[in-house]
Every structure is written in C-alpha cells, then in structure tokens.
Scaffold this active site. Structure first.
Site, mmCIF file in Angstrom:
data_model
loop_
_atom_site.group_PDB
_atom_site.id
_atom_site.type_symbol
_atom_site.label_atom_id
_atom_site.label_comp_id
_atom_site.label_asym_id
_atom_site.label_seq_id
_atom_site.Cartn_x
_atom_site.Cartn_y
_atom_site.Cartn_z
ATOM 1 N N ARG A 197 -1.939 9.341 12.009
ATOM 2 C CA ARG A 197 -2.676 8.104 12.137
ATOM 3 C C ARG A 197 -3.937 8.371 12.959
ATOM 4 O O ARG A 197 -3.885 9.036 13.992
ATOM 5 C CB ARG A 197 -1.807 7.084 12.843
ATOM 6 C CG ARG A 197 -2.433 5.720 12.909
ATOM 7 C CD ARG A 197 -1.386 4.732 13.301
ATOM 8 N NE ARG A 197 -1.861 3.374 13.194
ATOM 9 C CZ ARG A 197 -1.054 2.335 13.106
ATOM 10 N NH1 ARG A 197 0.245 2.514 13.091
ATOM 11 N NH2 ARG A 197 -1.525 1.117 13.030
ATOM 12 N N ARG A 200 5.658 -3.985 17.168
ATOM 13 C CA ARG A 200 6.357 -3.652 15.928
ATOM 14 C C ARG A 200 6.935 -4.956 15.399
ATOM 15 O O ARG A 200 7.761 -5.566 16.063
ATOM 16 C CB ARG A 200 7.489 -2.663 16.225
ATOM 17 C CG ARG A 200 8.207 -2.139 15.003
ATOM 18 C CD ARG A 200 9.394 -1.293 15.406
ATOM 19 N NE ARG A 200 9.013 -0.056 16.069
ATOM 20 C CZ ARG A 200 8.591 1.037 15.453
ATOM 21 N NH1 ARG A 200 8.505 1.059 14.137
ATOM 22 N NH2 ARG A 200 8.268 2.112 16.140
ATOM 23 N N PHE A 240 -6.758 2.020 6.250
ATOM 24 C CA PHE A 240 -5.934 0.852 5.908
ATOM 25 C C PHE A 240 -6.195 -0.381 6.761
ATOM 26 O O PHE A 240 -5.630 -1.424 6.505
ATOM 27 C CB PHE A 240 -4.440 1.197 5.890
ATOM 28 C CG PHE A 240 -3.909 1.826 7.159
ATOM 29 C CD1 PHE A 240 -3.731 1.074 8.304
ATOM 30 C CD2 PHE A 240 -3.567 3.173 7.172
ATOM 31 C CE1 PHE A 240 -3.235 1.651 9.455
ATOM 32 C CE2 PHE A 240 -3.066 3.769 8.333
ATOM 33 C CZ PHE A 240 -2.901 3.008 9.472
ATOM 34 N N LYS A 250 2.532 4.477 1.445
ATOM 35 C CA LYS A 250 2.729 4.954 2.813
ATOM 36 C C LYS A 250 2.453 6.457 2.822
ATOM 37 O O LYS A 250 3.219 7.248 2.293
ATOM 38 C CB LYS A 250 4.152 4.679 3.305
ATOM 39 C CG LYS A 250 4.349 5.075 4.756
ATOM 40 C CD LYS A 250 5.712 4.653 5.265
ATOM 41 C CE LYS A 250 5.843 4.814 6.768
ATOM 42 N NZ LYS A 250 5.563 6.138 7.271
ATOM 43 N N ARG A 273 -2.367 8.820 17.055
ATOM 44 C CA ARG A 273 -1.317 7.816 17.192
ATOM 45 C C ARG A 273 -0.930 7.587 18.657
ATOM 46 O O ARG A 273 -0.657 6.470 19.063
ATOM 47 C CB ARG A 273 -0.126 8.334 16.364
ATOM 48 C CG ARG A 273 1.196 7.746 16.605
ATOM 49 C CD ARG A 273 1.258 6.411 15.916
ATOM 50 N NE ARG A 273 2.613 5.903 15.975
ATOM 51 C CZ ARG A 273 3.216 5.526 17.091
ATOM 52 N NH1 ARG A 273 2.602 5.601 18.244
ATOM 53 N NH2 ARG A 273 4.451 5.078 17.059
ATOM 54 N N LYS A 321 7.907 -1.124 6.400
ATOM 55 C CA LYS A 321 7.900 0.166 5.699
ATOM 56 C C LYS A 321 9.158 0.260 4.851
ATOM 57 O O LYS A 321 10.227 -0.210 5.246
ATOM 58 C CB LYS A 321 7.788 1.325 6.683
ATOM 59 C CG LYS A 321 8.879 1.419 7.707
ATOM 60 C CD LYS A 321 8.592 2.536 8.699
ATOM 61 C CE LYS A 321 9.578 2.485 9.845
ATOM 62 N NZ LYS A 321 9.255 3.332 10.969
ATOM 63 N N GLU A 327 0.859 -1.185 0.000
ATOM 64 C CA GLU A 327 0.000 0.000 0.000
ATOM 65 C C GLU A 327 0.893 1.232 0.000
ATOM 66 O O GLU A 327 2.033 1.163 0.467
ATOM 67 C CB GLU A 327 -0.861 0.020 1.283
ATOM 68 C CG GLU A 327 -1.711 -1.202 1.474
ATOM 69 C CD GLU A 327 -2.476 -1.182 2.808
ATOM 70 O OE1 GLU A 327 -2.373 -0.193 3.557
ATOM 71 O OE2 GLU A 327 -3.175 -2.171 3.075
ATOM 72 N N GLU A 331 -4.843 6.913 7.718
ATOM 73 C CA GLU A 331 -3.912 8.036 7.822
ATOM 74 C C GLU A 331 -4.625 9.282 7.308
ATOM 75 O O GLU A 331 -5.153 9.286 6.188
ATOM 76 C CB GLU A 331 -2.668 7.717 6.981
ATOM 77 C CG GLU A 331 -1.518 8.656 7.178
ATOM 78 C CD GLU A 331 -0.628 8.314 8.394
ATOM 79 O OE1 GLU A 331 -0.994 7.450 9.216
ATOM 80 O OE2 GLU A 331 0.426 8.957 8.501
HETATM 81 P P1 AMP Z 1 6.585 5.211 10.899
HETATM 82 O O1 AMP Z 1 5.848 6.264 11.703
HETATM 83 O O2 AMP Z 1 7.601 5.777 9.943
HETATM 84 O O3 AMP Z 1 7.096 4.081 11.755
HETATM 85 O O4 AMP Z 1 5.521 4.515 9.921
HETATM 86 C C1 AMP Z 1 4.382 3.918 10.395
HETATM 87 C C2 AMP Z 1 3.217 4.862 10.192
HETATM 88 O O5 AMP Z 1 2.898 4.991 8.812
HETATM 89 C C3 AMP Z 1 1.928 4.321 10.764
HETATM 90 O O6 AMP Z 1 1.864 4.571 12.153
HETATM 91 C C4 AMP Z 1 0.866 5.082 9.997
HETATM 92 O O7 AMP Z 1 0.581 6.285 10.668
HETATM 93 C C5 AMP Z 1 1.560 5.449 8.698
HETATM 94 N N1 AMP Z 1 0.974 4.875 7.489
HETATM 95 C C6 AMP Z 1 0.868 5.526 6.302
HETATM 96 N N2 AMP Z 1 0.325 4.765 5.362
HETATM 97 C C7 AMP Z 1 0.048 3.571 5.928
HETATM 98 C C8 AMP Z 1 -0.528 2.352 5.459
HETATM 99 N N3 AMP Z 1 -0.916 2.195 4.191
HETATM 100 N N4 AMP Z 1 -0.649 1.333 6.338
HETATM 101 C C9 AMP Z 1 -0.239 1.463 7.627
HETATM 102 N N5 AMP Z 1 0.308 2.586 8.132
HETATM 103 C C10 AMP Z 1 0.450 3.644 7.295
#
Ligand code: AMP
Length: 576
Positions: A251, A411, A336, A246, A266, A417, A244, A296
């Site tokens: 969130r 996690r 999502f 990102k 979040r 990601k 998907e 998101e």
């Molecule tokens: P990070 O904050 O860099 O660890 O990335 C995780 C965050 O990406 C999640 O907490 C979501 O807020 C965001 N996110 C964006 N797009 C998506 C998606 N398609 N699926 C899940 N999380 C997503």
C-alpha cells in the site's frame, strides 16, 4: 520537567500490569507537563521513539556505538560493556550497572535534544562524534535516567503502553475521564503524530483538535477492511456498492505538493526512495497542485503484463535492489482512493465523489492508473467480477460502500475484503507479530532457531496475545536471516505487552510481522488470543509462513483478536 521525574514515571509504569492503572499513571505524567514542546518530547519518549516513523531523518545508534559510548563514559573497556550487555540483554541496565555518578539533573528537553542531535549526526567523522556525544550525555545522567533514556534509541523502551493507552492517558489528563479520546484519536488518525496532537491539546485545547486539518507531508492513518463470509453477505451489508480487484502488493500513500512527492508505506514510513518511477509519474500525470491519494504498488512481468504475487513484489523493497530491480520488476501503482485534491479534504466525501476526484486527478499513463471498479447491487455480478479477478491472478475483491467517507485509521464494514469462499474452504492468512522463538531440533539446532511464537493484536487491551507456534514455510537461509533480524529485537524477559503461556527460549519485542497461511482456527488452552479471562484462546491450525517479514507492517498492524473471533464465527457457521 526533569529527566529524573520522567524516569520515575516510567519506573512506575514498568511495574504496572493493569491497563487502567497505566492510564492513570500516564495521566499524572501528562498533567505535570507545562509546555507544548515538552509535551511533544515526553509523548515521543513514552512511545519509545525520538520522532514519528514518517520523519525521513535516519535515526541511527547501533549497538556498537552504544557499547563504545558507555565504555567511554564509565572508563571501562568495550569488551567489559559487551559482556555486561550479554548478561543483562539491555543497554539501559548495562549503563545503570556502570554509572557511579549522581547526574546533573538535566531536563527532558535537554536530554531529548542531545539524543536527537546524536542520532541525526551523519557524514564524515560522524561515528566518533556520535560516540563522544553519547558518552557526554551518559556522563550527565544518573542510573535511573540512563535505564530508560538509553533504551529509546535502541527501540527497546518496553513500557507496555501503545497508542490506545497513550490516547486514554492524554484524555484522562485533560478532564479526568476518557471523553476526549475520540477527538484525540481523530486528530491522530489524520496526522499519525501523537506528539503533535498532544502538544496542540495542551496549547490550544480540544476545540482546536476538533477542527484538525489534513497536513501534506504527514501521513493519514489508513482505512482497513473487514471480511465478509460470502458474496450475499457483502450485498446484505452494503447493498449497492463498488467492487474493485484486491491487488496483493504494497500500500502506498502519495503526497504531492507541487513538485515535491512523498510516498508513505502501509506502516506510514517514508519510502519515497523505493519508488522512483511513482515519483516521476506523480509529477507528470497528477493534475493537481496538491494531492493525497492511495494505491497498491504491484510488480508485473513486462513481457506478459501480468501482475506478480506479493512474494515477488517484496524483492523491490530491499533498498540496494531498487535500481537493479527497477527494470526487471517494474511496478504499477493501482490507485484506489483520493483523500485530498487541490486544497480540498476529500476524505470526508462519500466514495462516489472520491472516485470521481481520483479519475479527474490521474492523467493518461500506465505507471499510476486507477483500479477497475464495478458498481452494482447484484450478487451475481459481484460473483462474476470476483471470478474474473481470481482468474487474472488477483487475491480477491474489495467491496466498498458508496456512501461512506474514508474512515482514517479504522477497520469497518465500509470496506469488505473477500478473498476466497471462506465458507467452503477456510484457508486464509493472518499477519502475526513475532514475540519469541524456540531453538530448533536437528539441523536447526545449530542455528539456535526452529520455530516462532506469534501473536495477534488485541487493540482494546493494547496487548499481543499468542495464537500459534510456527515452524514451517521458511528456507534454511530464511531461518538464518530471521534469527539475525529477531536478535536485534531480543529482550531478556517477556515484553510487557505480550500475553503468553509459552516461554520461548528467546523473547522478542513485538516489532516484526510475519504472514502465516492456516487452514482453520481452533480453540486451544495453550494460547492466549481472545481468552478474555477464560482458559481457552484461539489457535491457528496447520500454520505455515508465507512471507517471513512483512516489512510494510508494524506490530500493531497485525491481525486483531476481533478479526480472529469473526473468522472463527464464520467458520463455525459454515460447518453447521
Ligand atoms: P488486508 O491487508 O488483507 O487487510 O487487506 C487490505 C489491504 O488490501 C489494503 O491495506 C491495501 O493495501 C490492499 N488493497 C489491494 N487492493 C485494494 C483496493 N482495490 N482497495 C483498497 N485496498 C486494496
């Protein structure tokens, strides 16, 4: 339990540095509690809060109220109290210096409820009644009780125990070992309310906790993603998977119970008022009586339809700007995941089922829409999708296991990601907890702030370990705002959970998260991140701040030491 007993436990915890000793002390404390209600109150107080963060009650006791209340109770002038506070940097110690009475020996229950009532008092004339209520309470407690109790509403208890340590303490209180920790953690991940979980453990035992159910209105702790070093790495780990885009926004976890909609951020705070358009859309398009889903929130340009980066979306967060920005910066919720639908706990189902449920849940509409998703096991197809996402201005992709359930509060590599080709160009971002600041040189000297001391979170040890000193990326105005924000969390001494070689001019309780872009991770004797008893830690090379404060993250949501180690390993492989 008497408040004095609790204060004595807190005093002992205060003096401990070994985590095992802290767990033992907490276990002794929890073991001596008799009723579930008292357990709940003691757990909240130990967490340094009066209610879990998602409770929508505004808890407000400002420094001004506190100074006035202490002055009133002690028969001193507010100026005198403020002067003492300037010396001690702590209202607990300030009150302790002024209290000359022995206290009435009140119970934890009495103290907790008095404090909660005061904190909740609002409306006309509330300032006077808050100050009076607080002064009356101070008059009933002794020096030692005041030291700890008054720190709670100011958000400065600083016992050095976070969630993991409290959960170990609860498990130990139950059977002398930590065997129950996974059961406790699982229930906590489902409701984000440690007081509730501890109360149930006491009243109904672990069996009841084992079948703990999702509660509408209590946020589920979010699943988080690991990083992959390459697209091949994604395929190797997940084989056939869903990819998907990102999105780079906030969130949101939406809870729908009939017409009642609650939106959590979040960090699991209730932020419903910030997203009026989602509330409306959730009422009209969600085709289920009860539902919990995640997405998101991203702002977009209404003319071009293009999404904005996080730094633009964040402007919507300022409370007073919600209305003004609603038209200028409209939001879309890219949904999502579906965790609950029409009474069914979907989170235990595999991704494919949850995705089906999500599509079924969402009716036609643009304000809330499902993310794109490509299911494939081909690295070439993932690469094509990834490039399309980058061209469309997204941060990267999220790859998800098709067979795994939703791992609340965890996690794992079930979600991966992938932002850029980490292997070719290391630049990445880390979310760091700010633990102190240094006075500036030159122009910044007059503001008293010139660089920040930042830390990542060691979730196993429940410690914040420093990883960088950062001085670039903020505008003049940002620095001034930053100082004001940090001064509210400023403490006299190094916060108990912070591990640092540096001694900044000002220590700050880990509460605020800043997003830092960096080029590389290096080893460094000046930082404590990932030292593990050795002499060198990890540090960020060429750090610059890209988001001053990530208001949607709390300190424990900072990048973890484990992630830093993984990034370091990836970078090492790439240069071999
Ligand atoms: P990070 O904050 O860099 O660890 O990335 C995780 C965050 O990406 C999640 O907490 C979501 O807020 C965001 N996110 C964006 N797009 C998506 C998606 N398609 N699926 C899940 N999380 C997503």
């Amino acid at each position: 339990m008497k408040l004095l007993q609790l204060a004595e436990h807190f005093e002992r915890l205060d003096g401990l540095t070994s985590r095992n000793a802290m767990v033992d002390e907490l276990a002794r404390l929890f073991k001596s509690i008799e009723s579930p209600e008292e357990m709940r109150e003691v757990v909240y107080l130990t967490e340094g809060i009066l209610l879990p963060p998602f409770a929508s009650t505004e808890i407000g006791i400002s420094e001004q109220f506190m100074s006035r209340a202490i002055a009133q109770a002690a028969g001193k002038s507010v100026e005198h109290v403020k002067e003492l506070y300037r010396d001690t940097g702590d209202y607990g110690l300030t009150a302790e210096k002024l209290i000359t009475w022995p206290g009435e020996g009140i119970t934890v229950h009495q103290a907790y409820n008095a404090l909660l009532d005061i904190a909740k008092t609002g409306g006309r004339g509330s300032i006077e009644s808050k100050v009076e209520g607080l002064a009356r309470l101070i008059h009933r407690i002794s020096k030692k009780e005041a030291r700890y109790l008054l720190r709670v509403p100011m958000g400065k208890l600083r016992l050095g125990v976070g969630d993991p340590t409290i959960m170990d303490g609860l498990a130990c209180a139950y059977d002398g070992r930590r065997n129950l920790r996974p059961v406790i953690e699982n229930a906590y991940n489902l409701c984000a309310d440690m007081g509730l979980v501890a109360g149930i453990l006491l009243s109904e035992g672990p069996e009841r906790l084992k079948d703990f159910r999702v509660l509408l209105g209590s946020p589920i702790r979010v699943e988080l993603a690991e990083r992959a070093e390459s697209i091949d790495d994604i395929v190797r780990r997940l084989s056939r998977c869903a990819v998907e885009p990102k999105y780079d926004g906030f969130r949101c976890q939406v809870h729908k119970n009939g017409d009642e909609i609650i939106i959590f951020t979040r960090n699991l705070e209730d932020a419903t008022h910030m997203f009026p358009e989602f509330v409306e859309a959730a009422r009209s398009i969600v085709k289920a009586e009860t539902a919990i889903f995640e997405g998101e929130a991203v702002s977009f340009n209404p003319k071009s339809g293009k999404f904005h980066p996080f730094q633009v979306t964040v402007q919507r967060k300022r409370k007073h700007l919600v209305e003004a920005k609603e038209k200028e910066l409209p939001l879309r919720l890219m949904a999502f995941d579906c965790l609950f639908a029409d009474g069914l706990e979907m989170l235990y189902q595999p991704y494919t089922r949850r995705r089906e449920a999500l599509l079924k849940l969402l009716g036609e509409g643009n304000t809330i829409a499902p993310t794109d998703a490509l299911v494939t096991d081909s690295a070439a197809e993932i690469e094509g999708f990834f490039n399309k996402c980058l061209n469309a201005g997204f941060e990267g992709i999220m790859a998800k296991s098709l067979i795994s359930p939703y791992m609340a509060g965890r996690r794992t590599f079930d979600w991966i990601k992938f932002k850029r080709n980490y292997a070719k160009e290391m630049r990445d971002t880390a979310d760091c907890a700010i633990v102190g600041y240094f006075a500036g040189r030159g122009k910044r000297a007059q503001w008293g702030i010139g660089s920040l001391l930042c830390a990542v979170y060691n979730s196993e040890k429940d410690r914040f370990e420093t990883i960088t000193k950062v001085a670039t990326g903020l505008t003049d105005k940002d620095w001034k705002d930053m100082k004001e924000t940090l001064d509210a969390a400023r403490v006299k001494e190094k916060p108990a959970r912070v591990e640092s070689v540096y001694k900044p001019e000002a220590w700050v309780e880990p509460r605020y998260v800043t997003e830092i872009l960096f080029d590389e991770i290096t080893r460094s004797p000046s930082h404590t991140a990932g030292r593990d008893g050795g002499r060198t830690g990890y540090a960020l090379r060429f750090p610059r701040i890209i988001t001053p404060i990530r208001a949607d993250k709390k300190a424990e949501d900072a990048t973890t030491v484990q992630e830093i180690k993984e990034l370091f390993a990836m970078q090492h492989q790439a240069t071999q």
